[in-house]
Design an enzyme around this catalytic site. Structure first.
Site, PDB file in Angstrom:
ATOM      1  CB  CYS A   2     -22.002  -3.658   7.362  1.00  0.00           C
ATOM      2  SG  CYS A   2     -20.994  -4.796   6.378  1.00  0.00           S
ATOM      3  NE  ARG A  49     -18.188  -6.187   1.693  1.00  0.00           N
ATOM      4  CZ  ARG A  49     -17.376  -6.770   0.831  1.00  0.00           C
ATOM      5  NH1 ARG A  49     -17.126  -6.169  -0.335  1.00  0.00           N
ATOM      6  NH2 ARG A  49     -16.820  -7.928   1.095  1.00  0.00           N
ATOM      7  CG  LEU A  50     -15.310  -2.587   8.102  1.00  0.00           C
ATOM      8  CD1 LEU A  50     -14.479  -1.412   7.607  1.00  0.00           C
ATOM      9  CD2 LEU A  50     -15.324  -2.601   9.625  1.00  0.00           C
ATOM     10  CB  ALA A  51     -14.635  -5.154   2.521  1.00  0.00           C
ATOM     11  CG  ASN A  74     -23.774  -4.431  12.060  1.00  0.00           C
ATOM     12  OD1 ASN A  74     -22.576  -4.549  11.892  1.00  0.00           O
ATOM     13  ND2 ASN A  74     -24.291  -3.897  13.157  1.00  0.00           N
ATOM     14  CG  ASP A  99     -20.228 -13.213   6.934  1.00  0.00           C
ATOM     15  OD1 ASP A  99     -19.893 -12.439   6.023  1.00  0.00           O
ATOM     16  OD2 ASP A  99     -20.483 -12.823   8.082  1.00  0.00           O
ATOM     17  CB  ILE A 286      -3.980   3.522  25.156  1.00  0.00           C
ATOM     18  CG1 ILE A 286      -5.205   3.149  25.980  1.00  0.00           C
ATOM     19  CG2 ILE A 286      -4.321   3.648  23.697  1.00  0.00           C
ATOM     20  CD1 ILE A 286      -6.223   4.276  26.071  1.00  0.00           C
TER      21      ILE A 286
END
Length: 594
Positions: A2, A49-51, A74, A99, A286
């Site tokens: 996050c 938030r990045l879930a 984070n 967590d 890449i």
């Protein structure tokens, strides 16, 4: 994974909520899945938030049942399952599978000493109303960033500097940070390019009251001592530790994969992942259209070996059009052009997954760079301590003291002490004086290069496209294992990663394990002379640049001319000067030396 942000002021007056929201909005790419804010009298803690875990119940901030303790994070606590099990059946039992709740409950039980139980990558803010204090905590080696501004009246913090600037902080360019940047090719923490904005150092936490700030170190790599083992014992311990470090980083409630370059580190991680997963590992690479610089075939060979679900995309080797965007996301200038391909592979992976495992950290822990082989020769083994320190400092310096005396303008020289950066490194040598020389060099790179540059790259480029990076080699158990190992087992008879390669040879194949390490080697030096000449002139010699009065531009003109004529290769120096000017322009800083 996050972004966090907030403030804590001496005066218990409310800051306009819209200001706090804007601190999160400016970094919403770090956490596009929701914003949460605790805002009380003179204190706010926020989260984008990045879930990744417990998608339904993992919203932050987490607040204790009595409302007295508030936590935002984070990062990820990889051993959260084990800690939650330990707390089960007690008054501190977790109610979710997130967590971040583990941090809250463990702090309720143990206070700040709970940090030693956390295995993860994290930047944490805890407000304890019982004490009326706030804690800012950073993980052991600085995988997650955490910046702060403090002036005795207010503390402002954020995962990125741009959050702090949104608070309305007025700050000037930091002259010492410019000197640091031109010495190392990155700004060495705790400095930043902004006066009064500092980086919380890895393995440290700040305890802030309404009228004071105290710095505490909660983890110290220097406490690790050399252990005697046979090569076979080291190999077994290496494989056992790395295997578990990979396994606990596979905990996720969203699709995940791995970056795969075809080098030893990412190949090892993918190989171990494949042993723990019931479905194919999703791998991302890449390549370059120009076959002279394309290494995607090596990645494909590894993908075939481990039967991964492989995605490869070829791009133009010249990715410098991404330079301004990369600079914006980094908040600071970096002369390392590998930020650009990291952004592209992150962008590719983000179309399919939300989290990836990477091989970051292995080179610094186990002497993987050719620079170690090139430096530690029969001659340097006989150097005095003073000569060894001076020579290693020169080897990691971009512009040394002598060159900077010509590079800096008279006005700029009045504001910097050209000895300060060496004195900074000298302290690193002093504190690690009990280590043998190879480990001393690795200690400097682990504590400075990693957090100052090499871990900025995966965090900022991944977060720019809302993807989480996890690095098994940076499990604290791997770090402590590496520094309990003699340096002679990392660099032996000119072989980098000596014991590491022996340990993973059977897994990834000995041909790959001993393949020559390949860096990002597209012909930038040539482009600076030809295709990018107009860009170079604009960024290092134009009237707009000269007006800043930072440098002796006749000297810069001379080194550029020598580079064009092939007298000497100044690619890295020219690139660093270009990156500095891109930073000034990207952050709209109208800076001029008086």
């Amino acid at each position: 994974m996050c972004g966090i942000f907030g403030y804590f002021s001496k005066e218990k007056s409310f800051k306009d909520l819209s200001v706090i929201q804007s601190m999160g909005n400016v970094i919403d790419y770090r956490g596009p899945d929701g914003q949460g804010i605790f805002n009380h009298a003179g204190v706010a803690l926020g989260n984008q938030r990045l879930a990744i875990l417990d998608l339904e119940h993992g919203q932050q901030p987490f607040i204790s049942n009595d409302g007295k303790i508030i936590v935002v994070q984070n990062g990820e606590i990889f051993n959260h399952v084990e800690i939650a099990n330990e707390l089960k059946g007690t008054t501190f039992e977790c109610l979710t599978h997130c967590d971040t709740e583990v941090i809250l409950r463990l702090y309720e039980r143990d206070g700040i000493s709970a940090l030693s139980k956390l295995n993860g990558m994290f930047a944490i803010a805890i407000y304890d109303a019982n004490l009326d204090e706030i804690f800012l905590i950073r993980d052991r080696v600085g995988e997650k960033p955490l910046y702060y501004f403090y002036d005795n009246e207010v503390l402002v913090f954020g995962s990125e500097i741009k959050s702090i600037l949104e608070f309305g902080i007025e700050t000037k360019v930091n002259y010492d940070a410019i000197d640091s940047y031109l010495t190392f090719n990155y700004v060495a923490p705790p400095l930043t390019m902004f006066q009064q904005v500092m980086h919380v150092m890895p393995g440290s936490y700040l305890r802030i009251t309404r009228d004071s700030l105290h710095v505490h170190q909660w983890w110290d790599l220097l406490s690790t001592t050399i252990v005697e083992k046979t090569e076979e014992q080291w190999i077994a311990k290496f494989n056992e530790t790395l295997n578990d470090a990979v396994a606990i980083r596979l905990r996720s409630d969203v699709p995940f994969g791995a970056f795969l370059s075809g080098g030893v580190d990412s190949s090892t991680v993918v190989g171990l992942m494949s042993q723990h997963m019931s479905q194919p590992v999703k791998t991302f690479t890449i390549g370059f259209h120009d076959p002279l610089y394309d290494e995607s075939g090596f990645a494909q060979a590894v993908a075939s070996r481990f039967s991964t679900e492989h995605t490869m995309e070829k791009v133009d080797p010249n990715l410098l059009s991404f330079w301004p965007k990369a600079t914006y996301h980094c908040d600071q200038p970096h002369g390392d052009v590998s930020f650009m391909p990291t952004y592209r592979v992150s962008e590719l992976a983000a179309k399919n997954v939300k989290m990836v495992l990477t091989g970051d950290g292995a080179d610094e822990l186990f002497a993987g760079y050719d620079k170690y082989k090139n430096f530690f020769t029969d001659d340097t083994r006989n150097y005095s301590d003073a000569l060894f320190r001076e020579s290693y400092f020169d080897s990691i310096s971009l512009f040394n003291k002598h060159t900077k005396s010509f590079l800096y303008s008279e006005a700029f020289r009045k504001h910097v002490n050209l000895d300060s950066v060496f004195n900074f490194i000298e302290k690193k040598f002093d504190e690690s004086n009990n280590m043998e020389r190879i480990n001393q060099a690795l200690y400097i790179d682990t504590t400075l290069l990693l957090s100052g540059n090499n871990l900025v790259k995966p965090d900022r480029m991944g977060m720019a496209v809302s993807i989480e990076n996890r690095a098994p080699f940076l499990d604290y158990r791997m770090i402590e294992l590496a520094f309990s190992m003699p340096g002679s087992l990392k660099l032996k008879n000119g072989e980098t990663k000596y014991i590491y390669k022996k340990a993973v040879g059977e897994l990834i194949g000995f041909e790959l394990a001993y393949r020559k390490k390949q860096m990002f080697t597209v012909p930038i030096g040539s482009w600076l002379v030809h295709e990018l000449r107009d860009m170079v002139i604009d960024l290092i010699l134009s009237e707009k640049v000269r007006a800043r009065n930072l440098f002796d531009y006749d000297f810069i003109s001379t080194i550029y001319e020598q580079h064009c004529l092939g007298v000497k290769n100044y690619t890295r120096e020219i690139r660093a000067l270009m990156a500095l000017e891109i930073w000034f322009r990207e952050f709209a800083i109208d800076f001029k030396m008086e």
